[in-house]
Design an enzyme around this catalytic site. Structure first.
Site, PDB file in Angstrom:
ATOM      1  N   ASN A  10      47.404  26.368  36.997  1.00 35.07           N
ATOM      2  CA  ASN A  10      46.330  27.220  36.463  1.00 35.07           C
ATOM      3  C   ASN A  10      46.991  28.320  35.641  1.00 35.07           C
ATOM      4  OD1 ASN A  10      44.193  28.848  35.928  1.00 35.07           O
ATOM      5  ND2 ASN A  10      43.698  29.356  38.057  1.00 35.07           N
ATOM      6  N   LYS A  12      45.565  30.386  33.765  1.00 35.01           N
ATOM      7  CA  LYS A  12      44.692  31.563  33.664  1.00 35.01           C
ATOM      8  C   LYS A  12      44.609  32.034  32.196  1.00 35.01           C
ATOM      9  CE  LYS A  12      45.527  32.469  38.504  1.00 35.01           C
ATOM     10  NZ  LYS A  12      45.573  33.414  39.612  1.00 35.01           N
ATOM     11  N   HIS A  88      36.668  29.564  41.094  1.00 37.74           N
ATOM     12  CA  HIS A  88      37.928  30.280  41.333  1.00 37.74           C
ATOM     13  C   HIS A  88      37.600  31.718  41.749  1.00 37.74           C
ATOM     14  CE1 HIS A  88      41.744  32.271  40.717  1.00 37.74           C
ATOM     15  NE2 HIS A  88      42.304  31.079  40.822  1.00 37.74           N
ATOM     16  N   GLU A  90      38.730  34.457  40.949  1.00 37.99           N
ATOM     17  CA  GLU A  90      38.637  35.417  39.838  1.00 37.99           C
ATOM     18  C   GLU A  90      37.300  35.282  39.099  1.00 37.99           C
ATOM     19  OE1 GLU A  90      42.425  34.369  38.152  1.00 37.99           O
ATOM     20  OE2 GLU A  90      43.383  35.205  39.937  1.00 37.99           O
ATOM     21  N   GLU A 152      42.235  28.523  48.558  1.00 37.70           N
ATOM     22  CA  GLU A 152      43.031  29.628  48.023  1.00 37.70           C
ATOM     23  C   GLU A 152      42.586  30.918  48.699  1.00 37.70           C
ATOM     24  OE1 GLU A 152      44.670  28.754  43.884  1.00 37.70           O
ATOM     25  OE2 GLU A 152      42.607  29.335  43.535  1.00 37.70           O
ATOM     26  N   GLY A 158      48.312  35.758  43.773  1.00 34.35           N
ATOM     27  CA  GLY A 158      49.004  36.717  42.917  1.00 34.35           C
ATOM     28  C   GLY A 158      49.654  37.871  43.661  1.00 34.35           C
ATOM     29  N   SER A 194      50.240  32.129  45.766  1.00 32.46           N
ATOM     30  CA  SER A 194      51.668  32.465  45.808  1.00 32.46           C
ATOM     31  C   SER A 194      52.558  31.278  46.167  1.00 32.46           C
ATOM     32  CB  SER A 194      51.911  33.647  46.755  1.00 32.46           C
ATOM     33  OG  SER A 194      51.231  34.790  46.279  1.00 32.46           O
TER      34      SER A 194
HETATM   35  P1  13P Z   1      49.220  32.550  42.238  1.00 32.31           P
HETATM   36  O1  13P Z   1      49.963  31.235  42.406  1.00 32.31           O
HETATM   37  O2  13P Z   1      49.724  33.374  41.126  1.00 32.31           O
HETATM   38  O3  13P Z   1      49.128  33.267  43.544  1.00 32.31           O
HETATM   39  O4  13P Z   1      47.719  32.167  41.820  1.00 32.31           O
HETATM   40  C1  13P Z   1      47.029  31.227  42.558  1.00 32.31           C
HETATM   41  C2  13P Z   1      45.810  30.850  41.847  1.00 32.31           C
HETATM   42  O5  13P Z   1      44.913  31.658  41.654  1.00 32.31           O
HETATM   43  C3  13P Z   1      45.718  29.492  41.321  1.00 32.31           C
HETATM   44  O6  13P Z   1      44.416  29.196  40.940  1.00 32.31           O
END
Ligand code: 13P
Length: 235
Positions: A10, A12, A88, A90, A152, A158, A194
């Site tokens: 991803n 982003k 997701h 976010e 997740e 993150g 992570s």
């Molecule tokens: P990170 O791997 O940066 O923690 O992000 C995970 C994520 O949101 C994948 O969709």
């Protein structure tokens, strides 16, 4: 039949990482394992034309209309998009997407033959108050068709603070137990939060963890390559 592992990047709101289009790019499809990238909308078509298996980071359930800035599942289907992230954290946080919105998106994608990657997971407060399972159960309500699930936990995204593989396994087994038995055996449940080249193997040793949705580490081609290689090893 073991479930085929799926390793997803991803990206982003970032451009494709250096070398993404090279012949030996770790983002390219390979045999025995599904590798899928989720670029931004502006890079999606380029990635698909370059031969990558690509998905969209979100999509709207309505076919068309006055939704400035949005893209519908129907529009994603046109150029051949194979996967779409639904819900997701976010999107839930910054775009206020509800469980109802997410279920409608996933249903619209499924109806068009696009595989929904349904993202679920609890916040730190929900985990601390003992409500993590309740949360994911709620997020899975109204999902009565095949999907890929990405667990997740919000507190692990993150933050550099991944879940412990044993705790993640416990949640993955719980999620699988919520699905009808035949569906449960088939459904791929990814872990996200992570994930990096150092902790990937520990998660993959768990029986109900079928791959990853990788954020930050997917922007580092060497780290992503190591994660893909770890997933390609099967005992
Ligand atoms: P990170 O791997 O940066 O923690 O992000 C995970 C994520 O949101 C994948 O969709």
């Amino acid at each position: 039949m073991p479930r085929t592992r799926l390793i997803a990047a991803n990206w982003k709101m970032n451009p494709p990482p250096a070398g993404w289009n090279e012949a030996d790019s770790p983002y390219r499809p390979r045999t025995g394992l599904d590798v899928v990238v989720f670029p931004s909308f502006v890079d999606l078509d380029t990635c698909m034309k370059a031969g990558l298996t690509a998905g969209a980071q979100c999509g709207r359930s309505e076919e068309k209309g006055a939704f400035t800035g949005d893209v519908s599942m129907r529009m994603l289907k046109g150029p051949g998009c194979r996967y779409v992230l639904c819900g997701h954290s976010e999107r839930r946080k910054f775009h206020r997407e509800t469980d109802g919105d997410v279920a409608a998106q996933a249903a619209a994608a499924f109806a068009l033959g696009i595989t929904p990657v349904l993202c679920i997971g609890e916040s730190a407060e929900e985990r601390e108050s003992g409500n993590a399972q309740k949360k994911v159960r709620e997020q899975l309500q109204n999902i009565s068709f095949p999907v890929v699930i990405a667990y997740e936990p919000v507190w692990a995204i993150g933050t550099g603070k991944s879940a412990d593989p044993k705790n993640a396994q416990e949640m993955h087994a719980f999620i699988r137990s919520l699905l009808a038995s035949a569906e449960g055996k088939r459904t791929r449940i990814l872990y996200g939060g992570s994930v990096n080249e150092k902790n990937a193997a520990g998660f993959l040793a768990e029986p109900d963890i079928d791959g990853f949705l990788v954020g930050g580490a997917s922007l580092d081609p060497a780290a992503f390559r190591a994660i893909v290689e770890a997933a390609a090893q099967r005992p």
